[in-house]
Design an enzyme around this catalytic site. Structure first.
Site, short mmCIF file in Angstrom:
data_model
loop_
_atom_site.label_atom_id
_atom_site.label_comp_id
_atom_site.label_asym_id
_atom_site.label_seq_id
_atom_site.Cartn_x
_atom_site.Cartn_y
_atom_site.Cartn_z
N TRP A 31 -2.53 -9.17 -10.37
CA TRP A 31 -2.16 -8.53 -9.10
C TRP A 31 -2.33 -7.02 -9.12
O TRP A 31 -2.80 -6.43 -8.14
CB TRP A 31 -0.74 -8.94 -8.68
CG TRP A 31 -0.74 -10.35 -8.21
CD1 TRP A 31 -0.17 -11.43 -8.82
CD2 TRP A 31 -1.40 -10.88 -7.04
NE1 TRP A 31 -0.42 -12.58 -8.10
CE2 TRP A 31 -1.18 -12.27 -7.01
CE3 TRP A 31 -2.15 -10.32 -6.01
CZ2 TRP A 31 -1.67 -13.11 -6.00
CZ3 TRP A 31 -2.64 -11.14 -5.00
CH2 TRP A 31 -2.41 -12.51 -5.00
N ASP A 101 5.03 -2.87 -6.94
CA ASP A 101 4.85 -4.16 -6.27
C ASP A 101 5.92 -5.09 -6.81
O ASP A 101 5.88 -5.51 -7.97
CB ASP A 101 3.45 -4.70 -6.58
CG ASP A 101 3.22 -6.09 -6.00
OD1 ASP A 101 4.15 -6.66 -5.40
OD2 ASP A 101 2.09 -6.61 -6.16
N LYS A 125 8.61 -15.07 -1.82
CA LYS A 125 9.09 -15.64 -3.08
C LYS A 125 10.61 -15.81 -3.07
O LYS A 125 11.11 -16.92 -3.17
CB LYS A 125 8.68 -14.76 -4.28
CG LYS A 125 7.21 -14.46 -4.39
CD LYS A 125 6.39 -15.70 -4.73
CE LYS A 125 5.00 -15.34 -5.23
NZ LYS A 125 4.17 -14.58 -4.28
N1 PMP Z 1 1.58 -9.08 -5.59
C1 PMP Z 1 2.15 -10.07 -6.30
C2 PMP Z 1 2.91 -9.70 -7.53
C3 PMP Z 1 2.06 -11.40 -5.87
O1 PMP Z 1 2.63 -12.38 -6.56
C4 PMP Z 1 1.35 -11.67 -4.68
C5 PMP Z 1 1.24 -13.09 -4.12
N2 PMP Z 1 1.47 -14.12 -4.95
C6 PMP Z 1 0.75 -10.61 -4.00
C7 PMP Z 1 0.89 -9.33 -4.46
C8 PMP Z 1 -0.05 -10.86 -2.75
O2 PMP Z 1 0.82 -11.04 -1.73
P1 PMP Z 1 0.40 -11.67 -0.33
O3 PMP Z 1 -0.08 -13.04 -0.59
O4 PMP Z 1 1.67 -11.58 0.44
O5 PMP Z 1 -0.68 -10.79 0.23
#
Ligand code: PMP
Length: 295
Positions: A31, A101, A125
């Site tokens: 991520w 994040d 989450k």
């Molecule tokens: N950052 C992290 C740590 C994630 O786990 C996720 C999604 N699993 C995201 C960003 C992306 O988020 P989104 O799907 O809401 O765009």
């Protein structure tokens, strides 16, 4: 806001660049890697260390190459795919605003957001439903957006309009209100955190006492309390055993335990909605499975 965590990957450099030339990124997994890649469209990205795969740890902070001229220092508090979490504290800020994040561990534990400029995460989450994105911005960082920043991603527009610049995701906000009340009813964040420690401790305990039958590659200091990632049948994993484990898990009503395709193996995501009792069902299955496959 809307747009999820991924929307913020763009919104952050768009809003925080100001007169800076670059931003520093801590890449510890999938991520933060995606965030850095997206940011490159809007700002020069410097990585504080060269990321090396497989991601299993956070390299020693003393060896990071950082810069006080950076617009911000970015990190992912919990790498959902690899199961790597900054614990118990955030990285050193090096006198620039930290950007975190927290998509996969917000409201799973208490945080100290000292030195942070922006904290963001999708709500899906531990805080509700997809569609709502929590974005906390330090006031002095508002107003540094680039001219091309879309209005829906502009922190300045959002704050000026009380987060109602455009129609907000009302269903998601309603759900989050219910989730927050639920967290309170469980004894609040500290109680939730203790439960999460217990849940993840139970699974890590089985891994560590399995004589290598179960293997977690993540450095013990950075093991996630949300996403417990492991292989079965040794460090490299035995895909046949893993498939058999997943099949038996499904028969016991446990689904989505398959690790992300980029890392393979098993990933037990122990988000707040997963109870200790449910985690115990997984623990029992892990013990049974090991027993059945021990000579
Ligand atoms: N950052 C992290 C740590 C994630 O786990 C996720 C999604 N699993 C995201 C960003 C992306 O988020 P989104 O799907 O809401 O765009």
């Amino acid at each position: 806001m809307q747009g999820g965590g991924t929307g913020q990957f763009a919104a952050i450099p768009l809003n925080l660049k100001g007169s800076h030339d670059h931003a520093d990124y801590i890449v510890t997994g999938a991520w933060s890697s995606k965030a850095a890649e997206e940011a490159e469209k809007y700002i020069k990205v410097k990585k504080v260390f060269q990321p090396s795969k497989p991601y299993v740890t956070v390299p020693d902070q003393d060896k990071w190459v950082h810069d006080e001229k950076a617009a911000y220092l970015y990190y992912c508090a919990n790498e959902t795919v690899q199961g790597i979490e900054f614990t118990p504290t955030a990285p050193e800020s090096h006198n620039v605003p930290l950007v975190a994040d927290v998509s996969s561990n917000f409201m799973a534990r208490p945080f100290d957001f000292k030195d942070h400029g922006v904290v963001f995460g999708g709500a899906q989450k531990n805080l509700g439903a997809a569609g709502l994105t929590i974005v906390i911005v330090r006031k002095d960082l508002i107003g540094k957006q680039q001219a091309i920043t879309p209005a829906v991603f502009s922190y300045k527009e959002m704050i000026a309009n009380n987060s109602l610049y455009n129609t907000p995701p009302t269903g998601g906000i309603y759900t989050t209100n219910l989730v927050l009340k639920w967290i309170k009813s469980k004894g609040g964040l500290q109680a939730i955190y203790e439960l999460n420690l217990q849940k993840s401790g139970l699974i890590y305990g089985i891994i560590d006492n399995s004589n290598g039958f179960y293997h977690c590659a993540v450095d013990k200091s950075y093991r996630s309390i949300m996403n417990v990632c492991f292989r079965i049948g040794g460090a490299a994993g035995n895909e046949d055993l893993e498939a058999e484990f997943l099949k038996g898990a499904a028969e016991r009503n446990m689904i989505s335990l398959k690790g992300h395709r980029s890392v393979g193996g098993i990933r037990a995501s122990l988000y707040n909605a997963i109870t200790l009792e449910e985690t115990q069902v997984l623990a029992t299955w892990m013990n049974e499975f090991q027993k059945a496959h021990s000579a």
